[in-house]
Design a protein around this motif. Structure first.
Motif, PDB file in Angstrom:
ATOM      1  N   UNK A 169      63.842  33.508  44.646  1.00  0.00           N
ATOM      2  CA  UNK A 169      62.723  33.344  45.582  1.00  0.00           C
ATOM      3  C   UNK A 169      62.215  31.911  45.500  1.00  0.00           C
ATOM      4  N   UNK A 170      62.168  31.190  46.626  1.00  0.00           N
ATOM      5  CA  UNK A 170      61.670  29.805  46.615  1.00  0.00           C
ATOM      6  C   UNK A 170      60.144  29.787  46.654  1.00  0.00           C
ATOM      7  N   UNK A 171      59.509  29.798  45.511  1.00  0.00           N
ATOM      8  CA  UNK A 171      58.054  29.933  45.432  1.00  0.00           C
ATOM      9  C   UNK A 171      57.382  28.575  45.275  1.00  0.00           C
ATOM     10  N   UNK A 172      56.604  28.192  46.294  1.00  0.00           N
ATOM     11  CA  UNK A 172      55.854  26.937  46.232  1.00  0.00           C
ATOM     12  C   UNK A 172      54.418  27.146  45.782  1.00  0.00           C
ATOM     13  N   UNK A 173      54.081  28.376  45.414  1.00  0.00           N
ATOM     14  CA  UNK A 173      52.724  28.647  44.936  1.00  0.00           C
ATOM     15  C   UNK A 173      52.403  27.836  43.692  1.00  0.00           C
ATOM     16  N   UNK A 174      53.422  27.483  42.919  1.00  0.00           N
ATOM     17  CA  UNK A 174      53.203  26.841  41.617  1.00  0.00           C
ATOM     18  C   UNK A 174      52.431  25.534  41.738  1.00  0.00           C
ATOM     19  N   UNK A 175      52.566  24.826  42.858  1.00  0.00           N
ATOM     20  CA  UNK A 175      51.816  23.583  43.031  1.00  0.00           C
ATOM     21  C   UNK A 175      50.311  23.839  43.020  1.00  0.00           C
ATOM     22  N   UNK A 212      54.302  31.091  50.104  1.00  0.00           N
ATOM     23  CA  UNK A 212      53.935  30.219  48.994  1.00  0.00           C
ATOM     24  C   UNK A 212      53.141  29.016  49.445  1.00  0.00           C
ATOM     25  N   UNK A 213      53.521  28.440  50.579  1.00  0.00           N
ATOM     26  CA  UNK A 213      52.803  27.271  51.103  1.00  0.00           C
ATOM     27  C   UNK A 213      51.377  27.643  51.480  1.00  0.00           C
ATOM     28  N   UNK A 214      51.209  28.797  52.115  1.00  0.00           N
ATOM     29  CA  UNK A 214      49.868  29.235  52.522  1.00  0.00           C
ATOM     30  C   UNK A 214      48.969  29.445  51.311  1.00  0.00           C
ATOM     31  N   UNK A 215      49.489  30.082  50.289  1.00  0.00           N
ATOM     32  CA  UNK A 215      48.697  30.286  49.075  1.00  0.00           C
ATOM     33  C   UNK A 215      48.371  28.955  48.412  1.00  0.00           C
ATOM     34  N   UNK A 216      49.335  28.058  48.373  1.00  0.00           N
ATOM     35  CA  UNK A 216      49.131  26.747  47.762  1.00  0.00           C
ATOM     36  C   UNK A 216      48.021  25.978  48.490  1.00  0.00           C
ATOM     37  N   UNK A 217      48.031  26.013  49.824  1.00  0.00           N
ATOM     38  CA  UNK A 217      47.016  25.300  50.611  1.00  0.00           C
ATOM     39  C   UNK A 217      45.639  25.901  50.366  1.00  0.00           C
ATOM     40  N   UNK A 218      45.566  27.240  50.342  1.00  0.00           N
ATOM     41  CA  UNK A 218      44.279  27.899  50.107  1.00  0.00           C
ATOM     42  C   UNK A 218      43.737  27.566  48.724  1.00  0.00           C
ATOM     43  N   UNK A 219      44.626  27.467  47.732  1.00  0.00           N
ATOM     44  CA  UNK A 219      44.185  27.191  46.366  1.00  0.00           C
ATOM     45  C   UNK A 219      43.595  25.792  46.215  1.00  0.00           C
TER      46      UNK A 219
END
Length: 317
Positions: free
Chosen positions: A27-33, A86-93
């Protein structure tokens, strides 16, 4: 150099999290940022308000765990593409992290942290601190090894390998995906909390581009140390994080500008991906990335055996 080794071992915690999503779940998860900064921000805010550093560090891991659940729900229940989730969660964070800290930079220089016992005894930057940090990371590594060997861990591996197949056995791939993303980002949040305490500050942009660092650690570590077993693969990603930090330290030592480090990271990932495929390397005694043993060469048939075969064919005519 000692600082690079210490920081590399701490980032090994993040590499374990990236390994779970990138290699195990595929899974390509970008949430980590974002979850990395969330763990750092929450831990820093709690510590500055007098909370015990151990509890604050655990809270940072918990914040990353929740962030992973959100990405998992967007992906499984919202049917949003995994990369976009993942991008959406990253932006919200990003906004949430600013709310948590109340500022773009929160200092921890005059507070007690989990590294204070080492610092108070002048052990930071010595082999004693490296061994201590390595022992802590090894505990997390062994937990991951044990978890992936359980029935649930095997189901998670099967989800990444062949989702439709494991669903045919009655396993909910939605639940396994959500759980893996949560655990992965929990490790990332934990790493963020530790890095903030090690560096003495939490900063809003400290997680930008972290996914590239995580991928570099995973790919570089497994390309060098292999991945034939689960325990070897997890150890490889930890050592890959250390190797990555040592290479960055060497690049800075020879005079490269800090703004070139993203380029260095990209080159490392490309090299780790392409070197095993180059033809001239295949002529050398190489090591299979999926095995810890050299690839066996198929022996050519002996001339005598070939002649005997020809005589047998001639006798049948």
């Amino acid at each position: 150099m000692f600082g690079a080794l210490e920081l590399g071992l701490i980032y090994g915690v993040m590499a374990l999290g990236v390994y779970l999503t990138f290699r195990v779940l595929n899974f390509p998860d970008l949430t980590v940022d974002g979850s990395f900064t969330t763990g750092a921000a929450l831990a820093a805010m709690l510590i500055t308000n007098g909370v015990n550093p151990v509890i604050a560090t655990a809270a940072g891991a918990g914040a990353g765990f929740v962030a992973g659940i959100i990405t998992g729900l967007l992906y499984t229940k919202g049917h949003i593409d995994g990369l976009l989730a993942g991008i959406l969660t990253m932006i919200a964070l990003w906004s949430i992290n600013l709310r948590i800290m109340g500022t773009s930079n929160l200092g921890l220089l005059r507070t007690n942290t989990v590294f204070s016992p080492l610092g108070d005894n002048n052990l930071l930057g010595t082999w004693a601190s490296i061994i201590s940090i390595f022992a802590g990371v090894l505990v997390l590594k062994f937990i991951v090894d044990w978890f992936l060997s359980t029935d649930l861990g095997l189901a998670i591996q099967a989800t990444g390998d062949n989702g439709p197949m494991i669903r045919s056995f009655g396993v909910s791939t939605d639940k396994t995906a959500i759980l893996t993303l949560a655990i992965s980002n929990g490790f990332v949040g934990l790493c963020g909390a530790l890095v903030a305490q090690y560096n003495g500050f939490a900063e809003i942009s400290m997680g930008v581009g972290l996914i590239l660092t995580g991928l570099a650690s995973v790919i570089l570590g497994q390309a060098v140390f292999g991945q034939s077993r689960i325990w070897i693969a997890t150890l490889a990603v930890v050592l890959g994080a250390v190797l990555y930090r040592v290479i960055i330290y060497g690049a800075l030592a020879v005079g490269l500008d800090p703004q070139d480090m993203r380029l260095v990271t990209a080159v490392l990932v490309i090299a780790a991906l392409l070197l095993p495929r180059w033809k001239f390397l295949k002529r050398l005694p190489s090591w299979d990335l999926k095995s810890s043993r050299p690839k066996p060469k198929t022996p050519a048939p002996e001339p005598a055996a070939a002649g005997a075969t020809d005589r047998a064919v001639g006798s049948t005519k």
